[in-house]
Design an enzyme around this catalytic site. Structure first.
Site, PDB file in Angstrom:
ATOM      1  CE  LYS A  12      -2.072  -0.638   4.267  1.00  0.00           C
ATOM      2  NZ  LYS A  12      -0.850  -2.199   4.742  1.00  0.00           N
ATOM      3  NE  ARG A  20      -3.558  -1.010  10.481  1.00  0.00           N
ATOM      4  CZ  ARG A  20      -2.612  -1.017   9.583  1.00  0.00           C
ATOM      5  NH1 ARG A  20      -2.443   0.362   8.885  1.00  0.00           N
ATOM      6  NH2 ARG A  20      -1.419  -1.543   9.648  1.00  0.00           N
ATOM      7  NE  ARG A  55       7.968  -2.937   5.728  1.00  0.00           N
ATOM      8  CZ  ARG A  55       6.358  -2.388   5.952  1.00  0.00           C
ATOM      9  NH1 ARG A  55       5.704  -2.497   4.891  1.00  0.00           N
ATOM     10  NH2 ARG A  55       5.626  -2.418   7.094  1.00  0.00           N
ATOM     11  NE  ARG A 110       6.850  -0.129   9.758  1.00  0.00           N
ATOM     12  CZ  ARG A 110       6.373  -0.506   9.404  1.00  0.00           C
ATOM     13  NH1 ARG A 110       5.872   0.992   7.963  1.00  0.00           N
ATOM     14  NH2 ARG A 110       5.150  -0.551   9.487  1.00  0.00           N
ATOM     15  NE  ARG A 114       2.976  -3.815  10.709  1.00  0.00           N
ATOM     16  CZ  ARG A 114       4.438  -4.523  10.153  1.00  0.00           C
ATOM     17  NH1 ARG A 114       5.405  -4.694  10.113  1.00  0.00           N
ATOM     18  NH2 ARG A 114       4.307  -3.719   9.324  1.00  0.00           N
TER      19      ARG A 114
HETATM   20  P1  ADP Z   1       1.696  -1.395   7.363  1.00  0.00           P
HETATM   21  O1  ADP Z   1       0.080  -1.506   6.962  1.00  0.00           O
HETATM   22  O2  ADP Z   1       2.618  -2.295   7.473  1.00  0.00           O
HETATM   23  O3  ADP Z   1       1.536  -2.657   9.406  1.00  0.00           O
HETATM   24  P2  ADP Z   1       1.292   0.586   9.113  1.00  0.00           P
HETATM   25  O4  ADP Z   1       2.723   1.728   8.917  1.00  0.00           O
HETATM   26  O5  ADP Z   1       0.285   1.289   8.206  1.00  0.00           O
HETATM   27  O6  ADP Z   1       2.250  -0.144   8.708  1.00  0.00           O
HETATM   28  O7  ADP Z   1       1.445   0.598  10.452  1.00  0.00           O
HETATM   29  C1  ADP Z   1       2.090   0.144  11.487  1.00  0.00           C
HETATM   30  C2  ADP Z   1       1.472   0.628  12.905  1.00  0.00           C
HETATM   31  O8  ADP Z   1       0.698   1.648  12.854  1.00  0.00           O
HETATM   32  C3  ADP Z   1       0.712  -0.690  12.645  1.00  0.00           C
HETATM   33  O9  ADP Z   1       0.791  -1.949  12.799  1.00  0.00           O
HETATM   34  C4  ADP Z   1      -0.769   0.203  14.123  1.00  0.00           C
HETATM   35  O10 ADP Z   1       0.172  -0.050  15.158  1.00  0.00           O
HETATM   36  C5  ADP Z   1      -0.260   1.645  13.668  1.00  0.00           C
HETATM   37  N1  ADP Z   1      -1.217   2.165  12.901  1.00  0.00           N
HETATM   38  C6  ADP Z   1      -1.168   2.497  11.843  1.00  0.00           C
HETATM   39  N2  ADP Z   1      -2.617   2.955  11.249  1.00  0.00           N
HETATM   40  C7  ADP Z   1      -3.252   2.405  12.188  1.00  0.00           C
HETATM   41  C8  ADP Z   1      -4.839   2.500  11.819  1.00  0.00           C
HETATM   42  N3  ADP Z   1      -5.188   3.041  10.879  1.00  0.00           N
HETATM   43  N4  ADP Z   1      -5.767   2.212  12.869  1.00  0.00           N
HETATM   44  C9  ADP Z   1      -4.956   1.617  14.833  1.00  0.00           C
HETATM   45  N5  ADP Z   1      -3.572   1.809  14.463  1.00  0.00           N
HETATM   46  C10 ADP Z   1      -2.387   1.916  13.291  1.00  0.00           C
END
Ligand code: ADP
Length: 232
Positions: A15, A90, A128, A161, A172
């Site tokens: 994404k 999410r 990554r 990360r 996750r």
């Molecule tokens: P990925 O999609 O690879 O998990 P992101 O950078 O989108 O990576 O998200 C990393 C972390 O940030 C998530 O594991 C969560 O802890 C937090 N996070 C990001 N977006 C949300 C969301 N919409 N709701 C709740 N937590 C979020």
């Protein structure tokens, strides 16, 4: 017309990479809740301190926190012509919040679900690497930097990360399965505009062409020129 694109998919579905290519092409901002939250952690402000442990554990930050963050970001001037959401919504609560926000403004969004094989996802996440300064993403297998461990753009040493460690990756993916995947059904039930694209094998540039075609076929004139943007 406001161009609202929601990129939806598992962690590691690409994404973020797609969103950063697509933003050049649609000329609208890429709004990543993950990036915004990491920025708060880097700044060490109150919000960053509050969410750090949750993010490092690979669990989801509270809905009210991300809802507010996104709403404030969508109110900024550069998002008025459109935006690409990455990593939001999410949860069902977030999806309802977003849909309410869009409907109250008469904005019709397009949800693009990037479908990727589970094994591909695990391999991608484990390989990554990210530049801590400019945020550019690399992958040791599929998209390595020119010099190993160093960002092509600014020469910074690349990092893994915190939440790309194996145990956290598992967490996750579990969060995705239990909280986020059910949203596909939610979007369908609510009659939202959902398109599914197989994103397991294509290069990001080839995928961008498909994504742009999908968006273009929905809107007269076609909004982007992927060949130019992908080369940027
Ligand atoms: P990925 O999609 O690879 O998990 P992101 O950078 O989108 O990576 O998200 C990393 C972390 O940030 C998530 O594991 C969560 O802890 C937090 N996070 C990001 N977006 C949300 C969301 N919409 N709701 C709740 N937590 C979020």
């Amino acid at each position: 017309m406001t161009q609202a694109v929601v990129l939806f998919g598992s962690p590691g579905s690409g994404k973020g990479t797609q969103a950063s290519l697509l933003k050049n092409c649609l000329k609208v901002p890429h709004i990543s809740t993950g990036d915004m939250l990491r920025e708060h952690i880097r700044e060490g402000n109150a919000l960053g301190v509050r969410v750090a442990a949750t993010m490092h554990a690979g669990t989801l930050v509270r809905d009210e926190v991300v809802d507010q963050l996104v709403e404030a970001r969508l109110a900024e001037a550069d998002a008025q012509a459109g935006f690409i959401l990455d990593g939001y919504p999410r949860t069902r609560e977030q999806a309802e919040h977003l849909v309410g926000w869009l409907d109250s403004r008469g904005i019709r969004e397009l949800v693009i679900h990037l479908i990727v094989d589970y094994n591909v996802i695990v391999t991608r996440l484990a390989g990554r690497r990210q530049c801590p300064r400019c945020g550019t993403l690399y992958n040791t297998l599929s998209n390595p930097s020119r010099v190993e461990g160093v960002c092509d753009l600014d020469g910074q040493a690349l990092v893994v990360r915190d939440d790309d460690r194996e145990s956290v990756i598992r967490q996750r993916l579990e969060e995705y399965e239990s909280q986020s995947r059910p949203l596909i059904e939610f979007f369908r039930e609510k009659g939202r505009h959902l398109v599914e694209i197989d994103a397991s094998h294509e290069t990001p540039e080839a995928l961008l062409v498909q994504v742009c075609r999908t968006i273009g076929s929905l809107e007269a004139g076609g909004p982007c020129e992927p060949a130019v943007s992908a080369a940027e």
